[in-house]
Design a protein around this motif. Structure first.
Motif, short mmCIF file in Angstrom:
data_model
loop_
_atom_site.label_atom_id
_atom_site.label_comp_id
_atom_site.label_asym_id
_atom_site.label_seq_id
_atom_site.Cartn_x
_atom_site.Cartn_y
_atom_site.Cartn_z
N ASP A 159 -8.44 4.30 -3.62
CA ASP A 159 -7.93 5.28 -2.66
C ASP A 159 -8.47 4.98 -1.26
OD1 ASP A 159 -6.76 6.51 -4.81
OD2 ASP A 159 -8.16 8.19 -4.89
N VAL A 216 3.04 2.81 6.24
CA VAL A 216 1.88 3.62 5.81
C VAL A 216 0.58 3.21 6.50
CG1 VAL A 216 2.89 4.10 3.55
CG2 VAL A 216 1.42 2.07 3.86
N LEU A 272 -3.71 6.86 1.05
CA LEU A 272 -3.11 5.86 0.17
C LEU A 272 -3.79 5.90 -1.19
CD1 LEU A 272 -2.83 2.81 2.63
CD2 LEU A 272 -1.03 4.43 1.97
N THR A 304 -1.37 -4.74 -3.19
CA THR A 304 -1.59 -3.54 -3.98
C THR A 304 -2.86 -2.85 -3.50
OG1 THR A 304 -0.53 -4.51 -5.93
CG2 THR A 304 -1.97 -2.60 -6.29
N PRO A 341 8.25 -1.42 -3.56
CA PRO A 341 7.09 -1.52 -2.67
C PRO A 341 7.44 -1.01 -1.27
CG PRO A 341 7.43 -3.58 -3.87
CD PRO A 341 8.64 -2.73 -4.11
N LEU A 342 6.47 -0.37 -0.63
CA LEU A 342 6.66 0.11 0.73
C LEU A 342 6.24 -0.96 1.73
CD1 LEU A 342 5.02 3.63 0.35
CD2 LEU A 342 7.45 3.19 0.71
N THR A 351 -0.80 1.89 -5.16
CA THR A 351 0.37 1.85 -4.28
C THR A 351 0.74 0.40 -3.98
OG1 THR A 351 -0.27 3.96 -3.27
CG2 THR A 351 1.31 2.60 -2.06
N SER A 352 2.02 0.09 -4.14
CA SER A 352 2.51 -1.27 -3.88
C SER A 352 3.06 -1.36 -2.46
CB SER A 352 3.60 -1.65 -4.88
OG SER A 352 3.08 -1.69 -6.19
N LEU A 353 2.60 -2.38 -1.74
CA LEU A 353 3.02 -2.58 -0.36
C LEU A 353 3.54 -4.00 -0.18
CD1 LEU A 353 -0.07 -0.98 1.44
CD2 LEU A 353 2.10 0.13 0.89
N ASP A 361 9.09 2.45 -8.60
CA ASP A 361 9.25 2.61 -7.16
C ASP A 361 9.19 1.25 -6.48
OD1 ASP A 361 9.43 5.32 -7.41
OD2 ASP A 361 7.29 5.67 -7.05
#
Length: 515
Positions: A47, A11, A28, A43, A5-6, A32-34, A3
């Motif tokens: 949570d 988010v 989150l 990263t 990164p967002l 999760t990569s941002l 996926d």
């Protein structure tokens, strides 16, 4: 396939470019990569729940953590970018704030299309009411049960013949005796009861006592600046022959009042007559981002039109008071706020507590960590207008513009003070879902997030969570709140009123010894 990164803004909300944290707008998951605005990768390391804080910068132990461009505390452990910032790694920042006076005074301008009138009840003293109640006000707790028995006879079909009367309500409390009348607490209670007795939203009043209390009926009914035309009757249970005789006689007095109070009708009034009480309860991580600043927009609109708005809850501006003193019209106004902060420090110390004991467990579950963070979001309810006055609890509100009243953070006690001071409409923001009313003044509840609004929609009037959802702008929701204030002041029922909530929420602030 990995996926992509967002972008962070998809988010989480970074409120100021130099902030240490962003506020998650969804849950989150770790891993999760941002991507930050400058293209740097981030990263999520653990949570992070929705509404909570995500570190976007490394912070050394002891370093300040910034949100809203202000310190919300100091790191109690090293914090890495991508971590969840909350009670486990963030503590109080005891650094003294610099207090300036009048350096950030703003006079809001009213939009050209701003409504100029509402439909209210004009009283003989020039004030304009938003509701038309008859009150049964008690001087002492000993007369509370009799007052409720009287008021309970005027419900449902009993009021059908009086469409211009909003109801008969009992104003009861747990004091009135066993305290020193001339003490700070005794004077505070007397000021609160007198404030309700003189409130423009009452067209008739029955003052009821036992007959031997320290704060007698005469201290409420005599010597007051009661509006001409306000119907006032007084009784004591002892002189009336006991509870049954009192209830019969009291109900008869109310029946005699009803036709005359019903003669009042709503007519146009300039919105400068409105007095708006600002309060929040059950705050969360979105409160300072959605509902509170949107209410601030509405407050500025009212102030621009010549009306009055009143911020309160002194323990919940602690740590942000320097932002309010900058808005003070005079150094004396700013210093009065600081004097109340100092009083609170001594008051909480005497009770073996501190002002940074706040936030509550519910606040923390919603993402708030320190009183500094909570306060910085709370003061947003007051918009940007200059601060013209600071009042003590339940003191009559006489100045126009944006003002402040010293109250506790406990919602019923805080709003009781605001209403006693003369607030004719209250706006109440909530993130966790507070169910609140404050007769005889209508209370408009504004939700900070859509999830709670959907779950408790029958208890909320407006959903400010749409600001985070991206379906409404901050100015749009602020204008919506303003329009709701005008509609409610003109007679539209709030959800709290529809549920008949607000009689039990009359809770004067109890200070001092009970002997």
């Amino acid at each position: 396939m990995t996926d992509l990164p967002l972008p962070l803004h998809a988010v989480a909300l970074l409120l100021r470019p130099d902030d240490s944290v962003a506020v998650a707008t969804r849950d989150l998951a770790a891993g999760t990569s941002l991507t930050l605005a400058d293209g740097a990768p981030l990263t999520v390391l653990v949570d992070v729940p929705r509404g909570h804080k995500l570190a976007v910068l490394d912070v050394a132990k002891g370093g300040q953590v910034l949100k809203y461009g202000q310190s919300i505390g100091r790191a109690t452990a090293p914090i890495a970018a991508g971590e969840h910032i909350h009670s486990h790694n963030l503590g109080m920042d005891a650094t003294e704030r610099e207090h300036e006076f009048g350096t950030a005074r703003v006079t809001p301008e009213a939009p050209a299309d701003l409504p100029r009138t509402f439909l209210g009840y004009h009283r003989a003293d020039g004030r304009v009411a938003t509701r038309n109640f008859i009150g049964v006000i008690t001087s002492v707790n000993c007369s509370a049960s009799a007052a409720k028995m009287i008021a309970d006879q005027f419900r449902g079909m009993a009021m059908d013949a009086y469409p211009n009367v909003d109801g008969v309500m009992a104003i009861t409390h747990q004091s009135g005796c066993g305290l020193v009348p001339d003490s700070e607490g005794g004077q505070m209670l007397l000021r609160t009861l007198r404030g309700y007795a003189q409130h423009p939203n009452f067209g008739g009043l029955l003052v009821l006592g036992l007959g031997c209390e320290m704060i007698p009926v005469s201290s409420l009914a005599e010597g007051l600046d009661l509006p001409e035309g306000l119907l006032v009757e007084t009784m004591t249970i002892q002189d009336s022959g006991g509870v049954r005789a009192t209830v019969r006689a009291g109900a008869e007095k109310i029946r005699e009042m009803l036709p005359r109070v019903n003669e009042a009708t709503r007519t146009p009034a300039d919105i400068s007559h409105l007095v708006l009480g600002l309060n929040c309860g059950g705050s969360d991580g979105y409160s300072g981002i959605t509902a509170n600043p949107a209410l601030g927009v509405a407050s500025d609109m009212l102030v621009a039109a010549g009306a009055t708005s009143v911020l309160a809850e002194t323990p919940e501006v602690y740590g942000a008071e320097h932002l309010l003193t900058r808005r003070a019209t005079t150094p004396e106004v700013g210093r009065k706020l600081l004097d109340r902060i100092e009083w609170w420090k001594a008051y909480t110390e005497a009770g073996e507590g501190t002002l940074d004991n706040n936030p509550s467990p519910g606040n923390k579950a919603g993402g708030l960590t320190t009183i500094l963070e909570k306060s910085l979001g709370a003061v947003a309810k007051g918009g940007t207008a200059e601060m013209t006055a600071v009042y003590e609890y339940a003191e009559p509100i006489t100045d126009k513009g944006f003002t402040f009243m010293d109250t506790p953070g406990y919602d019923p006690v805080s709003v009781t003070g605001l209403v006693a001071g003369g607030a004719t409409v209250v706006c109440f923001t909530t993130g966790r879902g507070s169910v609140f009313g404050c007769k005889p003044t209508p209370s408009i509840k504004v939700a900070t997030n859509t999830e709670m609004y959907d779950r408790m929609s029958e208890d909320m009037d407006i959903n400010a969570g749409r600001i985070v959802d991206g379906t409404a702008s901050l100015p749009d929701v602020g204008r919506e709140i303003f329009e709701k204030i005008i509609a409610v002041a003109s007679g539209e029922q709030t959800v709290s009123e529809d549920l008949d909530i607000g009689q039990e929420e009359f809770i004067p602030w109890h200070v001092g010894a009970v002997t």
